[in-house]
Design an enzyme around this catalytic site. Structure first.
Site, mmCIF file in Angstrom:
data_model
loop_
_atom_site.group_PDB
_atom_site.id
_atom_site.type_symbol
_atom_site.label_atom_id
_atom_site.label_comp_id
_atom_site.label_asym_id
_atom_site.label_seq_id
_atom_site.Cartn_x
_atom_site.Cartn_y
_atom_site.Cartn_z
ATOM 1 N N GLU A 224 0.828 -1.209 0.000
ATOM 2 C CA GLU A 224 0.000 0.000 0.000
ATOM 3 C C GLU A 224 0.858 1.253 0.000
ATOM 4 O O GLU A 224 1.957 1.265 0.573
ATOM 5 C CB GLU A 224 -0.931 0.058 1.223
ATOM 6 N N THR A 225 0.334 2.281 -0.646
ATOM 7 C CA THR A 225 0.868 3.636 -0.541
ATOM 8 C C THR A 225 -0.236 4.510 0.027
ATOM 9 O O THR A 225 -1.360 4.506 -0.481
ATOM 10 C CB THR A 225 1.315 4.174 -1.907
#
Length: 346
Positions: free
Chosen positions: A44-45
């Site tokens: 995830e970002t």
């Protein structure tokens, strides 16, 4: 634009779950956010933008494949970076998200994250799922935020070799291809339960440490063990721990973070925000000149030796090589003129 890569739910680098944290002054187009997350190649970002209120931010999460509605470890990572580096005077940060308001607090033991507590419902897990996981059956199964199955032993969870494609096809609905597998910990372990999380539906075969999955597991194991708080270990390749406390409406996770990278994204990203879908332009090149037809030299013609007649070709044979290049020996006779018709009056 700043960027951090943070290993969440661990106090040591190269363990826990890595997430990128990118604070923005204002939102970039979704295509740009997705392009950055795809380039980061992390589970995830997290992108955060200020709302104008002190300690309050908007937060969105992207995997390399898509935007997701909730991500625990990236929320913890984002909160830790805001509280420790961007606004070190604060002790609490509130995120406005698609999943509602999420609160991260700084404590002497690490950082806490409050996640919503989902209603738990029994689930009759299909037999084909057991075959996809390579197990004989399930001790229990339920659905909350995700589909959850319970195995008899820690070893069964740790040694499991699942068919990821089968999981993606069996688990349907809004959380397609997302599955939590858990079991009680062996006696003498420093944690109460063990788990693994698979999410091929979000482009992640197996997630290292999943805060949102712990929000499903903590209430289940607290009720089963009759405890107010539990410690879980996610038995992925990287591995990670977290303590969880359930309340009437939420699950409070306690974890630590380790910062792997502090860096800067190229400022041109903001200027090129609307061009991420364009293909790069090819460098200019000169146009090719049309080649002129070349006449073959006489050496390519069929030789006719002195005193020899040229061989006669069969009736339907094609002309010999070079024949079309020989100049005609005589000009063909012009066609006869059509007869003229003269009309005279009487």
């Amino acid at each position: 634009m700043k960027i951090w890569i943070v290993h969440a739910f661990t106090d040591r680098l190269f363990t826990g779950n890595p997430a990128a944290v990118v604070p923005l002054e204002r939102w970039l187009p979704d295509a740009t956010l997705q392009a950055i997350a795809t380039e980061n190649r992390l589970s995830e970002t997290a992108f955060v933008t200020p709302t104008g209120l002190k300690g309050n931010y908007q937060l969105r999460w992207f995997t390399p494949a898509t935007e997701v509605p909730l991500c625990g470890h990236a929320t913890l990572a984002a909160g830790a970076m805001l509280l420790s580096e961007l606004e070190p005077g604060l002790e609490v940060v509130v995120f406005d998200t698609h999943a509602g308001a999420l609160v991260v607090r700084a404590t002497p033991e690490g950082y806490t994250l409050d996640l919503p507590k989902k209603q738990r419902a029994p689930w009759d897990a299909p037999g084909e799922l057991a075959r996809a996981l390579g197990v004989n059956g399930f001790a229990d199964a339920f659905v909350a935020e995700y589909a959850n199955v319970v195995l008899e032993s820690e070893a069964a969870v740790v040694n499991m070799k699942p068919d990821i494609a089968a999981i993606n096809s069996i688990i349907r609905g809004p959380r397609q291809g997302m599955l939590v597998v858990t079991a009680p910990a062996d006696e003498g372990k420093p944690y109460d339960f063990v788990s693994r999380f698979f999410a091929p539906g979000a482009g992640i075969d197996e997630d290292p440490v999943t805060g949102s999955a712990f929000a499903d597991l903590a209430p289940y194991w607290c009720d089963r063990f009759d405890m107010e708080s539990v410690v879980g270990y996610q038995a992925s390749k990287r591995g990670g721990y977290m303590r969880a406390i359930q309340t009437l409406s939420s699950v409070r996770l306690l974890g630590q973070v380790a910062v792997y990278l502090r860096g800067e994204l190229d400022p041109s990203l903001a200027r090129l925000a609307n061009r991420v879908d364009e293909h790069p332009e090819a460098p200019p090149r000169k146009k090719r000149r049309a080649r002129k037809a070349r006449q073959l030299p006489a050496i390519f013609e069929d030789p006719v030796l002195p005193g020899m007649d040229a061989p006669s070709a069969p009736a339907n044979a094609s002309p010999p090589p070079g024949e079309h290049l020989r100049p005609p020996t005589s000009h063909p006779a012009p066609p006869e003129a059509a007869p003229r018709i003269v009309v005279t009056g009487k």
